[in-house]
Design a protein around this motif. Structure first.
Motif, PDB file in Angstrom:
ATOM      1  N   ASP A  29      37.985  50.942  33.095  1.00 31.15           N
ATOM      2  CA  ASP A  29      36.573  50.777  32.736  1.00 31.15           C
ATOM      3  C   ASP A  29      35.788  49.984  33.777  1.00 31.15           C
ATOM      4  O   ASP A  29      34.571  49.846  33.681  1.00 31.15           O
ATOM      5  CB  ASP A  29      36.446  50.070  31.380  1.00 31.15           C
ATOM      6  CG  ASP A  29      36.999  50.905  30.247  1.00 31.15           C
ATOM      7  OD1 ASP A  29      36.917  52.146  30.329  1.00 31.15           O
ATOM      8  OD2 ASP A  29      37.505  50.312  29.277  1.00 31.15           O
ATOM      9  N   TYR A  30      36.468  49.453  34.772  1.00 30.96           N
ATOM     10  CA  TYR A  30      35.834  48.561  35.735  1.00 30.96           C
ATOM     11  C   TYR A  30      34.656  49.213  36.470  1.00 30.96           C
ATOM     12  O   TYR A  30      33.574  48.634  36.547  1.00 30.96           O
ATOM     13  CB  TYR A  30      36.877  48.050  36.739  1.00 30.96           C
ATOM     14  CG  TYR A  30      36.352  47.045  37.720  1.00 30.96           C
ATOM     15  CD1 TYR A  30      35.929  45.789  37.304  1.00 30.96           C
ATOM     16  CD2 TYR A  30      36.283  47.333  39.078  1.00 30.96           C
ATOM     17  CE1 TYR A  30      35.452  44.856  38.197  1.00 30.96           C
ATOM     18  CE2 TYR A  30      35.812  46.411  39.984  1.00 30.96           C
ATOM     19  CZ  TYR A  30      35.399  45.170  39.546  1.00 30.96           C
ATOM     20  OH  TYR A  30      34.925  44.250  40.440  1.00 30.96           O
ATOM     21  N   TYR A  57      30.057  38.318  41.621  1.00 31.85           N
ATOM     22  CA  TYR A  57      31.218  38.447  42.495  1.00 31.85           C
ATOM     23  C   TYR A  57      32.169  39.443  41.846  1.00 31.85           C
ATOM     24  O   TYR A  57      32.459  39.341  40.654  1.00 31.85           O
ATOM     25  CB  TYR A  57      31.911  37.091  42.699  1.00 31.85           C
ATOM     26  CG  TYR A  57      31.047  36.121  43.458  1.00 31.85           C
ATOM     27  CD1 TYR A  57      31.021  36.131  44.849  1.00 31.85           C
ATOM     28  CD2 TYR A  57      30.225  35.219  42.787  1.00 31.85           C
ATOM     29  CE1 TYR A  57      30.201  35.257  45.554  1.00 31.85           C
ATOM     30  CE2 TYR A  57      29.405  34.350  43.481  1.00 31.85           C
ATOM     31  CZ  TYR A  57      29.395  34.369  44.862  1.00 31.85           C
ATOM     32  OH  TYR A  57      28.582  33.508  45.551  1.00 31.85           O
ATOM     33  N   GLU A  58      32.632  40.400  42.626  1.00 29.21           N
ATOM     34  CA  GLU A  58      33.480  41.465  42.107  1.00 29.21           C
ATOM     35  C   GLU A  58      34.949  41.168  42.406  1.00 29.21           C
ATOM     36  O   GLU A  58      35.290  40.773  43.526  1.00 29.21           O
ATOM     37  CB  GLU A  58      33.062  42.798  42.727  1.00 29.21           C
ATOM     38  CG  GLU A  58      31.625  43.155  42.397  1.00 29.21           C
ATOM     39  CD  GLU A  58      31.101  44.363  43.150  1.00 29.21           C
ATOM     40  OE1 GLU A  58      31.895  45.046  43.843  1.00 29.21           O
ATOM     41  OE2 GLU A  58      29.892  44.626  43.050  1.00 29.21           O
ATOM     42  N   LEU A  59      35.794  41.362  41.402  1.00 30.77           N
ATOM     43  CA  LEU A  59      37.230  41.106  41.519  1.00 30.77           C
ATOM     44  C   LEU A  59      37.983  42.370  41.071  1.00 30.77           C
ATOM     45  O   LEU A  59      38.566  42.415  39.985  1.00 30.77           O
ATOM     46  CB  LEU A  59      37.615  39.904  40.655  1.00 30.77           C
ATOM     47  CG  LEU A  59      36.837  38.640  41.020  1.00 30.77           C
ATOM     48  CD1 LEU A  59      36.644  37.748  39.833  1.00 30.77           C
ATOM     49  CD2 LEU A  59      37.517  37.925  42.152  1.00 30.77           C
ATOM     50  N   PRO A  60      37.956  43.424  41.891  1.00 31.55           N
ATOM     51  CA  PRO A  60      38.492  44.712  41.466  1.00 31.55           C
ATOM     52  C   PRO A  60      39.994  44.713  41.179  1.00 31.55           C
ATOM     53  O   PRO A  60      40.448  45.476  40.325  1.00 31.55           O
ATOM     54  CB  PRO A  60      38.151  45.652  42.626  1.00 31.55           C
ATOM     55  CG  PRO A  60      37.926  44.764  43.800  1.00 31.55           C
ATOM     56  CD  PRO A  60      37.407  43.475  43.247  1.00 31.55           C
ATOM     57  N   GLY A  63      40.154  43.699  37.693  1.00 29.05           N
ATOM     58  CA  GLY A  63      39.192  44.345  36.803  1.00 29.05           C
ATOM     59  C   GLY A  63      38.202  43.365  36.196  1.00 29.05           C
ATOM     60  O   GLY A  63      37.923  43.414  35.002  1.00 29.05           O
ATOM     61  N   ALA A  64      37.673  42.486  37.038  1.00 31.80           N
ATOM     62  CA  ALA A  64      36.772  41.446  36.530  1.00 31.80           C
ATOM     63  C   ALA A  64      35.578  41.243  37.449  1.00 31.80           C
ATOM     64  O   ALA A  64      35.581  41.645  38.612  1.00 31.80           O
ATOM     65  CB  ALA A  64      37.533  40.135  36.365  1.00 31.80           C
ATOM     66  N   MET A  65      34.574  40.610  36.893  1.00 32.20           N
ATOM     67  CA  MET A  65      33.399  40.166  37.642  1.00 32.20           C
ATOM     68  C   MET A  65      33.145  38.716  37.262  1.00 32.20           C
ATOM     69  O   MET A  65      33.435  38.312  36.131  1.00 32.20           O
ATOM     70  CB  MET A  65      32.163  40.978  37.252  1.00 32.20           C
ATOM     71  CG  MET A  65      32.228  42.432  37.604  1.00 32.20           C
ATOM     72  SD  MET A  65      30.825  43.330  36.870  1.00 32.20           S
ATOM     73  CE  MET A  65      31.628  43.974  35.408  1.00 32.20           C
TER      74      MET A  65
END
Length: 103
Positions: A29-30, A57-60, A63-65
């Motif tokens: 879902d990211y 800030y994107e943390l692929p 799967g987090a921001m």
């Protein structure tokens, strides 16, 4: 659908700045959330709570921001008269953001 159906959140504070994470339950879902949970939408959704800039800030890989909300704590914990001076309820408020259902 509500963001809380696809993700959960945590918060942390430093002075008058609040960090709010959005962490996908399912990494698939990211990409969908990247499209719909933008700094502009976060700031608009939280209204007068955030008076300053919102940075994402994107943390692929996880799967987090992480959203950094400037001027969001009424001057900071020791200066604010707010009931929730640490801003812990902001993560819950953000989870009410409406996002489109995935195709």
């Amino acid at each position: 659908m509500k963001l809380r159906e696809l993700a959960h959140s945590r918060t942390g504070d430093k002075g008058n700045t609040l960090n709010v994470s959005v962490i996908c339950y399912d990494g698939r879902d990211y990409g969908h959330l990247l499209q719909h949970v933008t700094p502009e939408r976060v700031k608009a959704h939280l209204g007068d709570v955030v008076r300053g800039e919102v940075i994402r800030y994107e943390l692929p890989l996880i799967g987090a921001m992480n959203f950094v909300l400037k001027e969001a704590l009424g001057g900071g914990v020791t200066r604010s008269l707010a009931i929730d001076a640490h801003g812990k309820s902001v993560s819950s408020a953000l989870m009410n953001l409406e996002v489109p259902a995935k195709d």
